[in-house]
Design a protein around this motif. Structure first.
Motif, mmCIF file in Angstrom:
data_model
loop_
_atom_site.group_PDB
_atom_site.id
_atom_site.type_symbol
_atom_site.label_atom_id
_atom_site.label_comp_id
_atom_site.label_asym_id
_atom_site.label_seq_id
_atom_site.Cartn_x
_atom_site.Cartn_y
_atom_site.Cartn_z
ATOM 1 N N GLY A 191 1.262 -1.072 0.065
ATOM 2 C CA GLY A 191 -0.156 0.340 0.373
ATOM 3 C C GLY A 191 1.045 1.355 0.269
ATOM 4 O O GLY A 191 0.112 2.450 0.342
ATOM 5 N N ASN A 192 2.218 0.899 -0.190
ATOM 6 C CA ASN A 192 2.895 2.543 -0.206
ATOM 7 C C ASN A 192 2.896 2.542 -1.756
ATOM 8 O O ASN A 192 4.291 2.919 -2.229
ATOM 9 C CB ASN A 192 4.277 1.670 0.168
ATOM 10 N N MET A 193 1.877 3.575 -1.375
ATOM 11 C CA MET A 193 1.865 3.889 -3.470
ATOM 12 C C MET A 193 2.565 5.150 -4.033
ATOM 13 O O MET A 193 3.100 5.171 -4.930
ATOM 14 C CB MET A 193 0.239 4.655 -3.866
ATOM 15 N N SER A 194 2.927 5.824 -2.947
ATOM 16 C CA SER A 194 3.826 7.428 -3.061
ATOM 17 C C SER A 194 5.216 6.350 -3.545
ATOM 18 O O SER A 194 5.958 7.440 -4.508
ATOM 19 C CB SER A 194 4.091 8.288 -1.631
ATOM 20 N N LEU A 195 5.579 5.312 -2.812
ATOM 21 C CA LEU A 195 6.786 4.545 -3.203
ATOM 22 C C LEU A 195 6.847 4.314 -4.502
ATOM 23 O O LEU A 195 8.007 3.882 -5.491
ATOM 24 C CB LEU A 195 7.676 3.267 -2.166
ATOM 25 N N ALA A 196 6.160 2.889 -4.565
ATOM 26 C CA ALA A 196 5.722 2.922 -6.307
ATOM 27 C C ALA A 196 5.389 3.569 -7.585
ATOM 28 O O ALA A 196 6.292 3.642 -8.623
ATOM 29 C CB ALA A 196 4.114 1.781 -6.121
ATOM 30 N N TRP A 197 4.737 4.512 -7.246
ATOM 31 C CA TRP A 197 4.833 5.421 -7.829
ATOM 32 C C TRP A 197 5.768 6.306 -8.584
ATOM 33 O O TRP A 197 6.313 6.991 -9.500
ATOM 34 C CB TRP A 197 3.941 6.926 -7.615
ATOM 35 N N SER A 198 6.795 6.634 -7.661
ATOM 36 C CA SER A 198 8.617 7.187 -7.733
ATOM 37 C C SER A 198 9.159 6.265 -8.474
ATOM 38 O O SER A 198 10.384 7.145 -9.406
ATOM 39 C CB SER A 198 9.106 7.368 -6.594
ATOM 40 N N LEU A 199 8.841 4.813 -7.961
ATOM 41 C CA LEU A 199 10.032 4.318 -8.605
ATOM 42 C C LEU A 199 9.567 3.765 -10.491
ATOM 43 O O LEU A 199 10.431 3.490 -11.119
ATOM 44 C CB LEU A 199 9.181 3.233 -8.055
ATOM 45 N N VAL A 200 8.454 3.857 -10.484
ATOM 46 C CA VAL A 200 7.517 3.042 -11.554
ATOM 47 C C VAL A 200 7.694 4.681 -12.462
ATOM 48 O O VAL A 200 8.549 4.733 -13.823
ATOM 49 C CB VAL A 200 5.633 3.528 -11.452
ATOM 50 N N GLY A 201 7.598 6.006 -11.903
ATOM 51 C CA GLY A 201 8.387 7.519 -12.860
ATOM 52 C C GLY A 201 9.786 6.940 -13.467
ATOM 53 O O GLY A 201 9.968 7.397 -14.232
ATOM 54 N N SER A 202 10.353 6.516 -11.924
ATOM 55 C CA SER A 202 11.985 6.961 -13.112
ATOM 56 C C SER A 202 12.186 5.462 -13.808
ATOM 57 O O SER A 202 12.623 5.677 -14.482
ATOM 58 C CB SER A 202 12.539 5.814 -11.595
ATOM 59 N N MET A 203 11.584 4.597 -14.009
ATOM 60 C CA MET A 203 11.578 3.585 -14.837
ATOM 61 C C MET A 203 10.916 3.653 -16.117
ATOM 62 O O MET A 203 11.776 3.310 -17.097
ATOM 63 C CB MET A 203 10.639 2.264 -14.222
ATOM 64 N N ILE A 204 9.682 3.985 -15.917
ATOM 65 C CA ILE A 204 9.631 5.156 -17.053
ATOM 66 C C ILE A 204 11.180 5.767 -17.878
ATOM 67 O O ILE A 204 11.239 5.453 -19.120
ATOM 68 C CB ILE A 204 8.423 5.685 -16.674
ATOM 69 N N ILE A 205 10.859 6.550 -16.680
ATOM 70 C CA ILE A 205 11.522 7.729 -17.541
ATOM 71 C C ILE A 205 13.427 6.785 -18.379
ATOM 72 O O ILE A 205 13.666 7.246 -19.566
ATOM 73 C CB ILE A 205 12.376 8.562 -16.648
#
Length: 219
Positions: A191-205
């Motif tokens: 449920g740590n969506m802020s961390l998940a989104w941060s990692l997802v954003g980094s991987m997308i970049i």
């Protein structure tokens, strides 16, 4: 703590992908060179085996790695005798898994690069007295460089995003074997969506930049 949860898996993923791409580049060029312009019985079967990880589910690759490198296997017993511990759930396991899934992309790129080389240029080099080694190093390899660079980038991207086989074979030990992909999965599950989104954003970049580099090298 949060910064470590974010940066540690990304750093580890980049390290694993970098080591893996060095290995697959060496093996891809070496095997591509050995099979280049060679025709023999069973070549099609051999090349199919080399490309098989592209279509195999990652869980199948993970299962096979556990089977061949597990503590009950001959290879696993030998490794444990030599290093006093199993290869499973170590950074080495993550590198092995990433290397296996990334290799087919490198080999395919190298193969296409070698096939695109003008055979008349190679023949002219031979007429001028160059042996096969010099023809390969001074003609075939340089002319195949764009395809090889493309293979390196694609292999790096594939190794960077590997999840299934790595999760099964290397596990998910924070700070030791946790990659960005497994960290995203765990963050979402907890449920740590802020961390998940941060990692997802980094991987997308990172993935976008890698694909952009591939597109540029192919022009």
């Amino acid at each position: 703590m949060l910064q470590n949860e974010f940066w540690a898996p990304i750093k580890f993923s980049l390290e694993v992908a970098s080591i893996s791409v060095v290995i697959v580049s060496f093996l891809g060029i070496l095997i591509g060179r050995l099979l280049y312009n060679k025709q023999f019985k069973g070549k099609t079967v051999l090349e199919t085996i080399l490309l098989l990880p592209i279509v195999l589910p990652p869980t199948v690759i993970g299962f096979l790695l556990i089977y061949f490198f597990g503590r009950n296997s001959l290879v696993g017993i030998l490794i444990e005798d030599l290093f006093q511990h199993s290869i499973m759930f170590t950074p080495g396991a993550a590198i092995i898994a990433s290397t296996i899934v990334a290799f087919p992309l490198m080999y395919q790129s190298v193969k296409l690069g070698f096939q695109a080389v003008d055979k008349d240029i190679e023949a002219a080099a031979r007429v001028d007295g160059a042996n096969e080694r010099k023809v390969f190093l001074l003609v075939s390899l340089p002319l195949s460089l764009p395809a090889i660079v493309s293979g390196v980038v694609l292999s790096f991207a594939r190794a960077l995003g590997e999840f299934g086989a790595t999760f099964m074979f290397a596990g998910n030990i924070p700070g030791r074997t946790q990659t960005a992909s497994t960290a995203i999965y765990i963050a979402m599950e907890s449920g740590n969506m802020s961390l998940a989104w941060s990692l997802v954003g980094s991987m997308i970049i990172i993935s976008f930049l890698l694909l952009l580099l591939t597109t540029i090298t192919q022009k």
